[in-house]
Design a protein around this motif. Sequence first.
Motif, short mmCIF file in Angstrom:
data_model
loop_
_atom_site.label_atom_id
_atom_site.label_comp_id
_atom_site.label_asym_id
_atom_site.label_seq_id
_atom_site.Cartn_x
_atom_site.Cartn_y
_atom_site.Cartn_z
N HIS A 155 11.99 0.10 6.17
CA HIS A 155 11.16 -0.88 5.46
C HIS A 155 9.97 -0.26 4.72
O HIS A 155 9.28 -0.97 4.00
CB HIS A 155 10.65 -1.94 6.43
N LEU A 156 9.72 1.01 4.92
CA LEU A 156 8.60 1.65 4.23
C LEU A 156 9.04 2.33 2.94
O LEU A 156 8.33 3.18 2.40
CB LEU A 156 7.95 2.69 5.16
N ASP A 157 10.21 1.97 2.43
CA ASP A 157 10.72 2.63 1.24
C ASP A 157 9.88 2.32 0.00
O ASP A 157 9.76 3.16 -0.90
CB ASP A 157 12.18 2.24 0.97
N TYR B 17 0.85 -1.19 0.00
CA TYR B 17 0.00 0.00 0.00
C TYR B 17 0.88 1.24 0.00
O TYR B 17 1.81 1.36 0.81
CB TYR B 17 -0.90 0.02 1.23
N THR B 18 0.59 2.18 -0.88
CA THR B 18 1.35 3.42 -0.93
C THR B 18 0.55 4.61 -0.40
O THR B 18 0.98 5.75 -0.52
CB THR B 18 1.81 3.72 -2.37
N ALA C 290 3.66 0.00 2.42
CA ALA C 290 3.27 -0.67 3.64
C ALA C 290 2.57 -1.98 3.32
O ALA C 290 1.70 -2.03 2.45
CB ALA C 290 2.33 0.23 4.45
N SER C 291 2.95 -3.04 4.00
CA SER C 291 2.33 -4.35 3.76
C SER C 291 1.16 -4.61 4.70
O SER C 291 0.44 -5.59 4.53
CB SER C 291 3.37 -5.46 3.92
N PHE C 292 0.97 -3.73 5.67
CA PHE C 292 -0.07 -3.95 6.66
C PHE C 292 -0.77 -2.64 6.99
O PHE C 292 -0.13 -1.60 7.19
CB PHE C 292 0.54 -4.54 7.93
N LEU C 293 -2.11 -2.69 7.04
CA LEU C 293 -2.92 -1.53 7.42
C LEU C 293 -3.85 -1.93 8.57
O LEU C 293 -4.27 -3.09 8.68
CB LEU C 293 -3.78 -1.05 6.26
N GLN C 294 -4.19 -0.95 9.38
CA GLN C 294 -5.11 -1.19 10.49
C GLN C 294 -5.89 0.09 10.76
O GLN C 294 -5.34 1.20 10.63
CB GLN C 294 -4.32 -1.60 11.73
N GLU D 195 2.14 0.03 8.12
CA GLU D 195 3.33 -0.60 8.68
C GLU D 195 3.98 -1.57 7.71
O GLU D 195 3.35 -2.08 6.78
CB GLU D 195 2.96 -1.34 9.97
N ASP D 196 5.28 -1.82 7.98
CA ASP D 196 6.02 -2.80 7.19
C ASP D 196 7.26 -3.22 7.97
O ASP D 196 7.72 -2.51 8.86
CB ASP D 196 6.44 -2.24 5.83
N GLY D 197 7.79 -4.40 7.62
CA GLY D 197 9.01 -4.90 8.24
C GLY D 197 8.73 -5.99 9.25
O GLY D 197 7.61 -6.14 9.75
N PRO D 198 9.76 -6.79 9.58
CA PRO D 198 9.60 -7.85 10.58
C PRO D 198 9.36 -7.24 11.96
O PRO D 198 9.65 -6.06 12.19
CB PRO D 198 10.95 -8.58 10.52
#
Length: 463
Positions: free
Chosen positions: A365-367, A229-230, A370-374, A256-259
């Motif tokens: 990791h947000l370069d 997601y951008t 985002a792989s996760f939204l809430q 959010e993104d990253g481990p």
Amino acid sequence: MEISQYDGKTDFRSWKKKMKVLLSHNKVALVLENDLKKWSEEKLKKKKEIDEEAYNLIVMNLSESVLRKVDEIETPLALWDSSKSIEENLYEFLKMTLILKGKDQECFTPAKADQYDCVDIYKQPAFNHVLLKNHKIQMNPSSFPEFKSNSQIPLSTHSMFGGQSKGCPAGKVPIQRNKVDYEQTDLRSLSKLHLGLFGKNNIHPLTSTELGAHYATVQSTKSNPNYLYTGASTIIDLQNPEVKMLQISKAQMWLEDGPPAERNSIQVGWAVHPRIYGDNQTRVTAYWTADASKNTGCYNTMCPGFVQVHPIYHLGQRYPKISIRDGIQYITQPFVFKDKATGNWWLSFDNNVTIGYWPKEIFTHLDKGASFLQFGGWTYNSPDGLSPPMGSSLFPDNHYKRSCFFAQLKVMVGGGQLIDMQEADLDIFVDNTACYDVKTFGYQGGELGETFTFGGPGGNCGN
């Protein structure tokens, strides 16, 4: 008789005992007695004088650093239970003094107007960040995604948070003053509690390891790291839940993104947060971190990171109008998006009012996205174990004039156009349905889009 000042580092239990002796020596220890029935009629007539003398004695025996944290308290100190941390000591101090004042732990009286400093745009706090020493400030997004601000929800209207501010002259930007001056290490002690979920099938890392945090949210279900997601936008109903000292109640969205150990997070919405604002007002609030809040991240502009560019609207401002139960509903519409040219993450509100941005350099990791939204509500309890209300303080139902709601959940994937999220893309996460809940309605069409209600009364919600 003299005792050493309490500075938050010396032994608190010992200082407490000596303080009690000092109050007794000056014949004002009666202020520690909450039951006024135990005050003699003669003493009650002199209560104001006794309170004032006790208060002055206590102030003289607190260090400057501690006084800055309690400078709005106007009643004498009552003894409190032994604790080791400055945060717990201050909580008990504030709780007991407010009880003596007859406010049952209510927070400070809100200031009549927000306080901020006009700072040279090139000398604002953001540029103290070690990774931003050579950063070239971006005054406007390189392009603005296709975005329609929708305030046509029946009987609702935007409550823009900057109208009460005169703003700053050319070349300067407003930076909110902190009402409670905590050290950076203290800010980060709470910062670890502000990340979102780590994926659909994972144990929630915060409620399993961090005590006191509670969620009532919907989260994205897509776990493909290549689906990024951008940008994200939503309408949030504005409420003002009753929050006591050291409690927090928020309604926001997370990107959010990253481990887990390196989690990058951007969070935007509204919050009632007495600890950083010093009042019970509903305020525009943002948070960021680049490492799951271990060493980076903070609220608003309380540490280097967020670059303020608007001369009037800024993070930390209060919303002047709040929704009325069974009446008009006031809303806010945050929008966070990644600049296609620079990679910076921009923040705007309502009718494309661009506040500022988080530079790409501060993230790891947000370069790309985002792989996760809430989306939803988050609360944090006070040391007594009680959690504050969330949203409108009522459990969610299908009555949006009573339940706090999110509407128009939209995302941007790759290109420059926002699209509606679908119910199939979302999971519900509520960690304690005895205190809070979520009710989804799916896609409701043009006025509401993808929408849900959330909230609850809080209380003894456990850890």
